[in-house]
Each structure stands twice: as structure tokens, then as C-alpha cells.
Write a protein that holds these residues in place. Structure first.
Motif, PDB file in Angstrom:
ATOM      1  N   THR A 182       0.906  -1.153  -0.094  1.00 19.34           N
ATOM      2  CA  THR A 182      -0.046  -0.052  -0.069  1.00 19.34           C
ATOM      3  C   THR A 182       1.069   1.171   0.043  1.00 19.34           C
ATOM      4  N   TYR A 183       0.500   2.069  -0.835  1.00 19.35           N
ATOM      5  CA  TYR A 183       1.587   3.222  -1.257  1.00 19.35           C
ATOM      6  C   TYR A 183       0.623   4.549  -0.851  1.00 19.35           C
ATOM      7  N   THR A 184       1.467   5.331  -0.193  1.00 16.41           N
ATOM      8  CA  THR A 184       0.722   6.667   0.119  1.00 16.41           C
ATOM      9  C   THR A 184       1.869   7.959  -0.340  1.00 16.41           C
ATOM     10  N   TYR A 185       1.325   8.902  -1.110  1.00 15.71           N
ATOM     11  CA  TYR A 185       2.690   9.684  -1.507  1.00 15.71           C
ATOM     12  C   TYR A 185       1.732  10.883  -2.170  1.00 15.71           C
ATOM     13  N   GLY A 186       2.568  12.208  -2.476  1.00 10.75           N
ATOM     14  CA  GLY A 186       1.856  13.206  -2.798  1.00 10.75           C
ATOM     15  C   GLY A 186       2.162  13.458  -4.376  1.00 10.75           C
ATOM     16  N   GLY A 187       1.178  14.442  -4.937  1.00  8.04           N
ATOM     17  CA  GLY A 187       1.338  14.409  -6.151  1.00  8.04           C
ATOM     18  C   GLY A 187       0.798  13.574  -7.234  1.00  8.04           C
ATOM     19  N   ASN A 188       0.719  13.659  -8.556  1.00  9.80           N
ATOM     20  CA  ASN A 188       0.182  12.605  -9.423  1.00  9.80           C
ATOM     21  C   ASN A 188       0.941  11.432  -9.671  1.00  9.80           C
ATOM     22  N   LYS A 189       2.205  11.337  -9.416  1.00  8.85           N
ATOM     23  CA  LYS A 189       2.702  10.072  -9.508  1.00  8.85           C
ATOM     24  C   LYS A 189       3.898   9.905  -8.272  1.00  8.85           C
ATOM     25  N   MET A 190       4.138   8.722  -7.748  1.00  8.05           N
ATOM     26  CA  MET A 190       5.094   8.478  -6.943  1.00  8.05           C
ATOM     27  C   MET A 190       6.486   8.838  -7.111  1.00  8.05           C
ATOM     28  N   PRO A 191       7.097   9.471  -6.347  1.00 10.00           N
ATOM     29  CA  PRO A 191       8.556   9.785  -6.644  1.00 10.00           C
ATOM     30  C   PRO A 191       9.727   8.575  -7.227  1.00 10.00           C
ATOM     31  N   LEU A 192       9.306   7.217  -6.636  1.00  7.28           N
ATOM     32  CA  LEU A 192       9.964   6.309  -6.905  1.00  7.28           C
ATOM     33  C   LEU A 192       9.014   5.358  -7.528  1.00  7.28           C
ATOM     34  N   ARG A 193       9.197   4.542  -8.609  1.00 10.76           N
ATOM     35  CA  ARG A 193       8.102   3.729  -8.949  1.00 10.76           C
ATOM     36  C   ARG A 193       8.041   2.410  -8.201  1.00 10.76           C
ATOM     37  N   SER A 194       6.824   2.020  -8.360  1.00 14.41           N
ATOM     38  CA  SER A 194       6.490   0.715  -7.231  1.00 14.41           C
ATOM     39  C   SER A 194       7.247  -0.432  -7.503  1.00 14.41           C
ATOM     40  N   SER A 195       7.714  -0.829  -8.906  1.00 15.00           N
ATOM     41  CA  SER A 195       8.653  -1.688  -8.952  1.00 15.00           C
ATOM     42  C   SER A 195       9.724  -1.674  -8.261  1.00 15.00           C
ATOM     43  N   MET A 196      10.609  -0.579  -8.087  1.00 17.73           N
ATOM     44  CA  MET A 196      11.927  -0.402  -7.138  1.00 17.73           C
ATOM     45  C   MET A 196      11.474  -0.949  -5.881  1.00 17.73           C
ATOM     46  N   TRP A 197      10.175  -0.822  -5.266  1.00 15.03           N
ATOM     47  CA  TRP A 197       9.955  -0.907  -3.945  1.00 15.03           C
ATOM     48  C   TRP A 197       9.756  -2.474  -3.818  1.00 15.03           C
ATOM     49  N   ARG A 198       9.007  -3.140  -4.838  1.00 16.13           N
ATOM     50  CA  ARG A 198       8.810  -4.499  -4.632  1.00 16.13           C
ATOM     51  C   ARG A 198      10.214  -5.165  -4.878  1.00 16.13           C
ATOM     52  N   HIS A 199      10.956  -4.545  -5.591  1.00 16.10           N
ATOM     53  CA  HIS A 199      12.466  -5.223  -5.893  1.00 16.10           C
ATOM     54  C   HIS A 199      13.346  -5.332  -4.607  1.00 16.10           C
ATOM     55  N   ALA A 200      13.123  -4.258  -3.924  1.00 17.59           N
ATOM     56  CA  ALA A 200      13.903  -3.964  -2.634  1.00 17.59           C
ATOM     57  C   ALA A 200      13.407  -4.535  -1.424  1.00 17.59           C
ATOM     58  N   VAL A 201      12.156  -4.692  -1.204  1.00 24.46           N
ATOM     59  CA  VAL A 201      11.576  -5.210  -0.094  1.00 24.46           C
ATOM     60  C   VAL A 201      11.625  -6.705  -0.216  1.00 24.46           C
ATOM     61  N   MET A 202      12.594  -7.458   0.679  1.00 27.99           N
ATOM     62  CA  MET A 202      12.948  -8.810   0.699  1.00 27.99           C
ATOM     63  C   MET A 202      11.790  -9.925   1.201  1.00 27.99           C
ATOM     64  N   HIS A 203      10.822  -9.247   1.999  1.00 29.59           N
ATOM     65  CA  HIS A 203       9.763 -10.326   2.659  1.00 29.59           C
ATOM     66  C   HIS A 203       8.655 -10.560   1.610  1.00 29.59           C
ATOM     67  N   ASN A 204       8.126 -11.401   1.789  1.00 26.48           N
ATOM     68  CA  ASN A 204       6.885 -12.002   1.209  1.00 26.48           C
ATOM     69  C   ASN A 204       5.945 -12.266   2.322  1.00 26.48           C
ATOM     70  N   LYS A 205       4.748 -11.790   1.873  1.00 29.35           N
ATOM     71  CA  LYS A 205       3.491 -11.713   2.958  1.00 29.35           C
ATOM     72  C   LYS A 205       3.310 -13.453   3.193  1.00 29.35           C
ATOM     73  N   GLY A 206       2.903 -13.646   4.411  1.00 27.69           N
ATOM     74  CA  GLY A 206       2.617 -15.110   4.849  1.00 27.69           C
ATOM     75  C   GLY A 206       3.958 -15.762   5.409  1.00 27.69           C
ATOM     76  N   GLU A 207       5.102 -15.190   4.918  1.00 28.61           N
ATOM     77  CA  GLU A 207       6.379 -16.123   5.024  1.00 28.61           C
ATOM     78  C   GLU A 207       6.864 -15.828   6.571  1.00 28.61           C
ATOM     79  N   LEU A 208       7.680 -16.768   7.104  1.00 28.74           N
ATOM     80  CA  LEU A 208       8.428 -16.630   8.323  1.00 28.74           C
ATOM     81  C   LEU A 208       9.363 -15.175   8.425  1.00 28.74           C
ATOM     82  N   TYR A 209       9.418 -14.286   9.187  1.00 27.34           N
ATOM     83  CA  TYR A 209      10.225 -13.350   9.376  1.00 27.34           C
ATOM     84  C   TYR A 209      11.701 -13.948   9.565  1.00 27.34           C
TER      85      TYR A 209
END
Length: 802
Positions: free
Chosen positions: A318-345
Motif C-alpha cells: 500500500t503506497y501513500t504519496y503526494g502529487g500525481n506520481k510516486m517519486p519512486l516507481r512501485s517496481s523499485m519498492w517491490r524489488h527492494a523489499v525482500m519479505h513475502n507476505k505470509g512467510e516467516l520473518y
């Protein structure tokens, strides 16, 4: 006034051989059996097997050679462990007791400069009333250091506690004040009475939960606490850290290192510690069960004042930002966050997430938090909250320098670089750099009336850096390790007065990544360099004519290449550090393949691209650094380097910039740079003789014994050996080709050096002494330098040689 410390006196140090406790019960039992059997024989109570039993009993009381050897090895290992434990404790004790007096030499606690300028200014201007006097006092005065400032009572308590932390529970540290001839001055003399060393005995893990106990049991081989090892608080702390790392890696997000504690008993067995490893009794409930990953929430601002007025949900983000576009594309966030929902921490995923986010390099502020989804007792889901603020889009760098060369050329240099960050909303950095320099010749080096119009250089570089793998196929996959891609193009115009004017251009694509923090991979699948000499002088032409091989290596040519470099560095927990770097590079094969497809022979030379021949070679190098700490004062550092370059197909000589050379501040220090080899070749003493002393093969070995002298000053004694050789025979450099007879032509040098560690850099002064030249001289034997003074070389450098 305090003027330093005397040499610290140690008593009861573990210098004598340590005897291992014998198995007295077994020996006594054997003796008793023998005595009973003898009594039976004397009383007539014997049978046919009595004498055999007596013989067996006597043999049982003797140790075999294997048993004796094992016992001797155990004794040697115990003595080594005692010595290592004492040296470690001694180093820390001396650090506690050290305190530099006024005007200490290089931070030493015992050596002072005879010129006490700081104290002189203090005494002369401490009561100054004038503005000049106050300024002198403020800038140059140094307040005297008193014995009360050193506070030896506090220091001996800390030193004694330090010894106890390393198992010397019954140690005592004392001191006395030694008055000097000047009654206003005194030294401090410390005495350290080292008590017996205590060791770990039984070690048991109690009261952990079933799942926790299973994890600890599965890693039993990695326990840091071992029976018989010297007691150490450091080992206890490291085991706490190890247990915490294991549990956090397996879902226990809230587990802290100090949740593991110890119960110790030193009374059951003298000089031994019975140890229990247990969890604290009051651990929060959230730390006693594993957690799983929930939703990821990302709040990103362009600046601190921006209002977050837009929101969207994409998969588990879930992204929250200002303006019409996010300053950093969503694909960059998904690529950087290494956790997967439902997986063990996993702690590794958290660390890699932070590394990849920081590697993007576009944030001015970044915070990553893990928050329980709700406050229910059975909650086991962690939601991830990321708050980020974008940094400045543009930054620039301006540098100025002045160069003074040994050929009596001097001049200024300038460079300016502009960077645009997050250029395409994917964390990219676009950099443009322009640089230039100008040099003129002075003194006896001036060759003509127009020498003021000497050498100059003007160049620029444009690069694009992506914080990920940037490739048509690879970019589609989610990689779980940090990576970086750089594309660069550059051009350079260079004029060397009296020699040549050179235009060069190049482009490259480079990938850097590491799956482990201590293993770096660098792949350059494409690198093209082009050199074109516009005009040359008579002097330059005569040098090239005298050495055709050199002329081929410096001709106009394309260098299309690809390379790969692997670097391994041992992690911080290794006492002996190791660095290994392997490098491979090839050039020209792709273009040669195109020509082969067109019917050109593989060995046909001077095949051209855009009117210029291209280089064709394979180059490999291997380098290893190994550092062995001997004790708290001495360290042995070693280095091995081997490399080879083989030119074939379109050329028989590699480009000059790719060839190897020996000698200099980071090589065989008994010789100046480029004055060794190739092989047994000895150049003439002309002004430009160093130019042709390069080779296709290089072998070099270095060893350096480094010593901490005092304070920030370090010393070293070293020995270096190495040379370069040619792959092919060269009539202009006889003896340069590698063969069984020339392989023995090794240059050997030794020397001594000083290093002054300023923390942010190391100043190095080395005096190299040549021992053996690889070429024939008028002297025979190993030491064959004709004059001792000719073998003395002074090097001043920044940083260690290896």
C-alpha cells in the motif's frame, strides 16, 4: 605533573609449561591390581593365567607411544591457549593503563618530546592580559597533565576487572608514584600480579522453549563455548549474539541478545567454571514465539512539507504519496523489499531490504519498522511500515589540484562533476564530468623557447548508474541481493609536449553484485577503448623505432574487451584475515569471430575496425593477501600476485596499458618502478629505458612483519621478490622470454619502514634495499648489486602496500 609510565611489571605470567591433570584414578586402580596379583603369587594362590594377568596389568599401567604423543599435543595446545588468553588480556590491560603525558611522541605513554612547546606557552601566557597573549595561549598552549588527571586508582580497578573478564579471577593490579629529580614531576609504575587462569568445564543449555531448544541443538557444532577453553566474558557475549542471531533468523523478531543469560559456579572445581546457559526469567511474551510477515505500507515524500494526498494498493503493498506520481516507481519498492507476505520473518531479509533500499541512494531520510498487526495475545503477524523522504535531485563536485613531476613538469588540474539522482524515477543516477590539466616544464628540463606551451589534457565522461541489474532478461526476475549497473562513455584529448597528441574514447557496461557481503562480483560484458595518435615528435618516433614491440603495443587501435573480477574478503570474526581476488579479461574475440565468418584466417594480423587494428588477448591475474596476528604487538602480512597476458590472432603484443611491470612502492621495494625485467634483460641507462621494462607474465611475493612501536607509530621490516617475463622472444630485450633458465631471474629486496596512522589515512615511509638483481652484474653470488648505495630506494606512499 605526570610525565608518563614506567614499563608495566607482570608477575606469575603463564610462561612455564602447563601440565595436564593426569587420570590418577586409572593409575591407582592399575597399581592396586598389580599389587593384588603379586600377593596371590607369593601366597601360592595361582593358576595358569595368573602370570598372564600380571603381565597384562603391568602393560595396562604403561602408555603407548600414540597415547603419549596425544598427551603431549594436548599439553602444547593448552600452553598455546594459555599464552593467547594472556596476550589478549595483556593488550587490553595496557590500553586501560595507558595515558599519554604532555608532548607525547606519537601518542606514547612513556616517551616525550624534549621540546615541551605546549607547556612553555602555557607557563608564559596563562595569565596574559593582552589580546596577542590570549591568542597565543588559545592557539599554542597545552594544559599540564597531572597525576590526579590520570587517576591511577580508577585505572587499576578497571584493569583488574579486565583480567577477571578473561578468567584471571584472583589477579591484583597496583601502582606507585615515582618522584623525579624535579620534585614537581612524577611517573607512575604499575604492577600486575596475574592469578591462575580459570577454564570452562561443563556447559549446559536449560529452560529454552521446545522450538528454541531445537534450533540451538541443530547448531550445536557452532557453539562458541567449549569445555576446557579459557574463561572469557567476550566469548559469553559472543554466544549471546550467536543465539540471538539464530532465533531472529527463524522468526523471533523481538528476541534481544541479552535475553540469554548465564549461571556460573566456580566452587565445585578449583579454577574451573560450571556454566548454565538459560533465558532470562522475565522475557516478554512477544519474544517467545515466531512472527510472520503481513502487509507492507510505504509512505514517501518529495520533501518534508509535502502532503500525502494519494494512495493505492498493489498486491501486498500500500503506497501513500503526494502529487500525481510516486517519486519512486512501485517496481523499485517491490524489488527492494525482500519479505513475502505470509512467510516467516527472517533477519537476513530485513538486512537485505535495508541494504537494497540504501543502495538506491535517493533518500534523504529512511525508516523501516515492523509493527504487530494488532494487540491480541495470539497475534503473530508483523506489518512493515516504510517512511521515506527523497533527497536532492542534483549535486555537484568541483576539484582543483597541482601536479609536480620528476621530469620537472608542473601545472594545475581542474574537474567538475554534476549528478542527477533518481533521473527516471527508478533510483538511477546520471553523471557528467569534465576535467582538464595543464603542465609546463621548468629548469633544466626546458627543451625549447616555446616550452611554456607544454602538455595539456581535456576530457569528459557521461555515466548512467542503475541500482539493480539492468538487462532485458535479468531485470524481469526478482533478485534477492544488492546489485548495480553502470553504463559509461568517455573521451579524452591529451597532448604530451615533445612526444605526441593522443585522442582516446571509450564506452563500457559494468555489473556489480554480491550475494554475500564479503564476496563481490564485477562483470564487464562490454568495454571498448579507442586510441588514435594525431601527431608525434621526432623523439617519440625514435623511441618507437628503437623498440618495435613497444611501437606495436602503443599503436592506434581498438580494445574491445570483456572482464570478470571476483573478490573475497574474510569476515570480521576471523582472526587471520584473507583477501583473494581473481580477474579475467579477454579482448578482440568477438570481432575476430566476425572476420572468421567473413572468411578471414584466425591468425591473420592487422584486421581493422574503422581503419584501426584491434587488440586480441586473454589476461588473467590472481592476488592473495593473508594477515596473521602473532601477538598484540606484531603482525605478519603476506601477499602473492601472479598474472599472465597472452596476445594472439590479430596481434602478438598486448596494449601497453595492459602489460605488467615490477618495482616501486607497492611491488619489489628494493628497486624503483619499472626497473626490473623482463627476465634477465638489463636496459641501458637512457632517459627512456624504463618504457620497455614491461612483460606478459608477472610473479611476485611479499612478506612484511609489522610492529606497533608506540602510540600511532608503527614499524615494519619486509622482503619482496618478483619479476616480469615475456611470452615471446624479443631481440631487443634478450633474456626476457620465460623459460626454465630465466624463471630463476628473480629480483629480491628487503628494507625497513615506518607508518604513521592518522586514522583517516596512513603515511608510509619505506627504505628499500636491493639484495639481488635479476640481470648479470660485475659481482657474483646472491648479493650482486655493484654498489650498495645504488640498491637504496626511498618510498613515500599513502596506505599500506598490501
Amino acid at each position: 605533573m605526570y610525565i608518563g609510565i614506567d614499563k608495566i611489571a607482570y608477575t606469575n605470567t603463564p610462561t612455564k609449561k602447563t601440565k595436564i591433570r593426569r587420570d590418577s584414578v586409572g593409575v591407582i586402580t592399575t597399581i592396586a591390581d598389580v599389587a593384588n596379583t603379586v600377593s596371590d603369587v607369593l601366597a601360592g594362590r595361582t593358576d595358569g593365567n595368573t602370570l598372564d594377568k600380571l603381565k597384562d596389568a603391568a602393560l595396562n599401567g604403561q602408555k603407548t607411544k600414540a597415547e603419549q604423543k596425544a598427551e603431549e599435543q594436548a599439553e602444547a595446545a593448552e600452553r598455546a591457549a594459555n599464552k593467547e588468553a594472556f596476550e589478549t588480556a595483556k593488550e587490553e590491560v595496557e590500553a586501560v593503563l595507558a595515558y599519554p603525558p604532555n608532548n607525547a611522541m606519537f601518542g606514547s605513554s612513556s616517551l616525550r618530546s624534549p621540546f615541551q612547546l605546549g607547556l612553555w606557552f602555557y607557563n608564559g601566557f596563562v595569565d596574559a592580559k593582552s589580546g596577542l597573549g590570549k591568542w597565543i595561549y588559545k592557539c599554542f598552549a597545552q594544559q599540564p597533565v597531572y597525576v590526579t588527571t590520570v587517576n591511577p586508582d580508577m585505572r587499576i580497578k578497571v584493569a583488574q576487572n579486565t583480567l577477571q573478564n578473561y578468567g584471571y579471577f584472583r589477579s591484583k593490579v597496583g601502582y606507585k608514584i615515582i618522584e623525579q629529580k624535579n620534585p614537581k614531576q612524577a611517573k607512575i609504575s604499575y604492577t600486575v600480579n596475574v592469578g591462575p587462569l580459570s577454564r570452562f568445564d561443563s556447559i549446559h543449555y536449560y529452560s529454552f522453549g521446545a522450538q528454541q531448544d531445537s534450533l540451538l541443538h541443530s547448531t550445536k557444532s557452532k557453539h562458541l563455548l567449549t569445555k576446557g577453553a579459557p574463561f572469557s566474558v567476550v566469548k559469553l557475549a559472543n554466544e549471546q549474539t550467536r543465539i540471538g542471531s539464530i532465533l531472529r533468523e527463524n522468526g523471533y523478531y523481538y528476541w534481544l541478545d541479552d535475553y540469554t543469560t548465564y549461571q556460573a559456579d566456580t566452587l565445585i572445581r578449583k579454577n574451573f567454571v560450571q556454566l548454565r546457559v538459560i533465558p532470562k526469567p522475565s522475557i516478554p511474551a512477544v519474544a517467545n514465539h515466531p512472527w510472520y510477515i503481513g502487509q507492507t505500507y510505504i509512505n514517501v515524500r518529495r520533501n518534508e512539507e509535502e502532503q500525502l494526498n494519494a494512495s493505492r494498493t498493489d498486491q501486498n503493498f500500500t503506497y501513500t504519496y503526494g502529487g500525481n506520481k510516486m517519486p519512486l516507481r512501485s517496481s523499485m519498492w517491490r524489488h527492494a523489499v525482500m519479505h513475502n507476505k505470509g512467510e516467516l520473518y527472517h533477519y537476513t531479509d530485513q538486512r537485505n531490504t535495508l541494504e537494497k533500499l540504501n543502495k538506491i541512494g535517493v533518500f534523504n531520510m529512511l525508516d523501516v519498522s515492523y509493527v504487530p498487526r494488532d494487540t491480541a495475545a495470539n497475534c503473530d503477524s508483523l506489518d512493515i511500515y516504510i517512511s521515506a523522504q527523497m533527497g536532492k535531485r542534483y549535486d555537484s563536485d568541483f576539484e582543483m589540484n597541482t601536479t609536480l613531476k620528476s621530469n620537472q613538469q608542473v601545472g594545475p588540474g581542474l574537474s567538475y562533476e554534476m549528478n542527477k539522482r533518481n533521473a527516471f524515477r527508478g533510483g538511477e543516477t546520471v553523471s557528467f564530468k569534465i576535467f582538464g590539466s595543464y603542465e609546463w616544464q621548468f629548469g633544466s628540463g626546458i627543451r625549447s623557447s616555446n616550452s611554456l606551451l607544454n602538455s595539456y589534457e581535456l576530457g569528459s565522461q557521461l555515466s548512467f548508474t542503475f541500482p539493480r541489474f539492468f538487462a532485458p532478461i535479468i531485470s524481469r526476475h526478482r533478485l534477492n541481493f544488492p546489485a548495480e549497473t553502470t553504463f559509461a562513455i568517455n573521451g579524452d584529448w591529451k597532448r604530451r609536449a615533445g612526444f605526441f597528441t593522443l585522442v582516446s574514447a571509450g564506452l563500457s557496461a559494468t555489473y556489480n553484485w554480491y550475494k554475500r557481503s564479503n564476496m563481490l562480483h564485477e562483470l564487464t560484458p562490454l568495454s571498448i577503448d579507442f586510441n588514435n595518435t594525431i601527431n608525434t615528435s621526432h623523439t617519440y618516433d625514435s623511441i618507437m623505432a628503437a623498440n618495435p614491440t613497444l611501437a606495436v603495443s602503443m599503436r592506434d587501435q581498438f580494445i574491445p574487451a570483456m572482464s570478470y573480477t571476483f573478490t573475497y574478503t574474510s569476515t570480521a570474526e576471523h582472526r587471520n584475515t584473507l583477501m583473494v581476488q581473481l580477474h579475467a579479461k579477454e579482448a578482440g574475440n568477438l570481432f575476430s569471430g566476425f572476420y572468421a565468418a567473413a572468411g578471414k584466417k584466425f591468425n591473420e594480423q592487422n584486421k581493422r575496425i574503422f581503419g584501426s587494428p584491434f587488440a586480441q588477448f586473454v589476461k588473467t591475474t590472481a592476488e592473495m593477501h593473508y594477515t596473521l596476528p602473532i601477538n598484540n604487538r606484531f603482525t605478519l602480512a603476506t601477499r602473492f600476485f601472479g598474472g599472465a597476458i597472452f596476445s594472439y590472432g590479430n596481434s602478438t603484443t598486448a596494449p601497453y596499458s595492459e602489460q605488467f611491470y615490477a618495482g616501486g612502492a607497492n611491488s619489489v621495494r628494493g628497486f624503483t618502478i619499472r626497473t626490473i625485467g623482463p627476465g634477465s634483460y638489463r636496459s641501458n641507462d637512457s632517459k627512456y629505458s624504463y618504457i620497455d621494462q614491461t612483460g606478459d607474465i608477472k610473479l611476485e611475493v611479499n612478506a612484511e612483519l609489522r610492529a606497533h612501536l608506540f602510540g600511532s607509530l608503527y614499524g615494519a621490516t619486509f622482503i619482496d621478490a618478483g619479476n616480469v617475463w615475456l611470452m615471446r622472444e624479443d631481440a631487443n630485450r634478450p633474456g626476457g622470454r620465460l623459460s626454465a633458465s630465466t624463471l630463476k631471474n628473480i629480483a629480491v629486496g628487503t628494507g625497513v619502514g615506518l607508518r604513521y596512522d592518522l586514522e583517516f589515512l596512513v603515511l608510509r615511509f619505506d627504505l628499500g634495499i636491493g639484495l639481488h638483481a635479476p640481470y648479470k652484474t660485475s659481482r657474483h653470488g646472491f648479493y650482486n648489486l655493484e654498489k650498495f648505495k645504488d640498491g637504496l630506494v626511498f618510498h613515500f606512499a599513502i596506505g599500506y602496500p598490501f
